[in-house]
Design an enzyme around this catalytic site. Structure first.
Site: not given
Ligand code: COS
Length: 380
Positions: A363, A365
């Site tokens: 969820e 890292t």
């Molecule tokens: N809550 C709500 N919306 C979010 C968010 C959050 N925590 N993080 C990003 N978003 C939204 C952004 O607002 C953006 O939407 P809009 O363009 O409409 O504003 C969109 O998602 C893309 O965001 P961003 O440009 O920041 O994307 P990135 O690829 O740069 O980064 C991260 C996103 C790295 C923060 C995200 O991919 C992430 O959390 N990765 C980890 C995933 C994870 O937890 N995997 C485990 C799977 S479950 S075991």
């Protein structure tokens, strides 16, 4: 911030503690060895309302707040972190997402049985080439008549072999990048679903993790959540709350490690006294207690913010970051306090260490949590 628990929160915490000690503890060591899924335990948790704790009673949930949920996950995970994650995924990822974005039809058909424990859910975002960079979804959903046809591969799916339904992200329009991702409810018994073998994990061995292949899986159009293109937003927003659940799980492991160390140090004799009288051990206990308390304040604050409608993205990530570190640090120190006995299965602390590590990985890292925290700090 006031963390005095209400009578209801205390009752829920005590009920979870009681259930964990009487119904979960007797089989936890054996299940860690055999990796057997706790089917009966999950069924009973459902009957007690622990599988849809925050879902409204209108949809067969228990209608409790997030802090109660955190207290329950913490108590359950103190005894068995495998059961903690099974609960957490069903509650804060699948049920939460369905209640927030699902149509009345989807809630009636899937949320009611999921929240009452008659069905189990799994959350399918990760893929072999889309982990931390979750925007890189390769699974595709192509419209065809009144269905979508899904093809692709998901991995690291908690509850994967046991779930009845999957809360699954797939690309409906590749040209739009993450804005082309959509979320679907997919039934496990759909033709074309290929459930992979259970992963042989270091820890949380009694929970179930597998890959999932999708080969021309037909999903009815009404099984989309909201509309096309909002799937990434749904996944990210759902994970914000999911991270509070994992943080609570980590808190449970950290607390169990600390309590086991206090107990052992008062029993074990060395240098004419119990080792609890040695400053070397006292310093370890003090460090452990401090990190558990600090983490619990952050995790409870994230839960309270969510309950009070305040921002909680940064708070949830801070809570997960610190609680998962507390779980890893405390479980390692617990082994040190136990000496050689900590390194063998006779005492539980070696399992706490194996169970703890995943809380810094799934969820999001710890590195992703830092990224989320920094982005929130620098906003605006
Ligand atoms: N809550 C709500 N919306 C979010 C968010 C959050 N925590 N993080 C990003 N978003 C939204 C952004 O607002 C953006 O939407 P809009 O363009 O409409 O504003 C969109 O998602 C893309 O965001 P961003 O440009 O920041 O994307 P990135 O690829 O740069 O980064 C991260 C996103 C790295 C923060 C995200 O991919 C992430 O959390 N990765 C980890 C995933 C994870 O937890 N995997 C485990 C799977 S479950 S075991």
């Amino acid at each position: 911030m006031n963390f005095d628990l209400t009578e209801e929160q205390i009752a829920i915490r005590d009920a979870a503690r009681d259930f964990a000690e009487t119904e979960i503890a007797p089989t936890s060591v054996e299940r860690d060895l055999t990796s057997e899924f706790p089917t009966e335990i999950v069924k009973k948790l459902g009957e007690l309302g622990f599988m849809g704790m925050m879902v409204s009673p209108e949809w067969s949930g228990a209608g409790m707040d997030t802090l109660s949920y955190v207290l329950a996950i913490e108590e359950i995970s103190k005894v068995d972190a495998s059961v903690g994650v099974i609960m957490s995924v069903n509650n804060s990822l699948v049920c939460y997402g369905l209640e927030k974005w699902g149509s009345e039809y989807l809630k009636e058909k899937y949320l009611k049985p999921l929240a009452s424990g008659k069905m189990l859910g799994a959350f399918c975002l990760s893929e072999p080439e889309a982990g931390s960079d979750a925007t890189q979804q390769r699974t595709e959903a192509v419209p065809e008549g009144d269905h979508y046809i899904l093809n692709g591969m998901k991995n690291w799916i908690t509850n994967g072999t046991q779930a009845d339904v999957y809360f699954l992200q797939a690309m409906t329009d590749k040209s739009k990048g993450y804005k082309g991702i959509s979320t679907f409810i997919v039934e496990k018994n759909s033709p074309g679903i290929e459930v992979g073998k259970k992963e042989d994990k270091m820890g949380i061995r009694s929970s179930d993790t597998c890959t999932l292949g999708l080969n021309n899986v037909k999903v009815p159009k009404e099984n989309i959540l909201g509309e096309e293109g909002i799937g990434f937003k749904i996944a990210m927003s759902t994970l914000n709350g999911g991270r509070i659940g994992v943080a609570a799980q980590a808190l449970g492991i950290a607390r169990a490690s600390f309590e086991a160390s206090v107990k052992y140090s008062k029993q074990r004799k060395a240098f004419d006294s119990t080792i609890s009288n040695l400053q070397a051990i006292q310093f370890k206990l003090a460090d452990m207690a401090t990190s558990v308390e600090a983490a619990s304040l952050l995790v409870y604050r994230a839960a309270k913010n969510k309950d009070e409608g305040k921002p909680y993205i940064k708070e949830a990530s801070m809570g997960k970051l610190l609680a998962s570190k507390a779980a890893v640090d405390c479980s390692l120190e617990a082994i040190q306090v136990h000496g050689g006995y900590g390194y063998v299965r006779e005492y539980l602390v070696e399992r706490y260490m194996r169970d703890s590590k995943i809380t810094q990985i799934y969820e999001g890292t710890s590195e992703i949590q830092k990224l989320v925290i920094a982005r929130e700090l620098l906003k605006g």
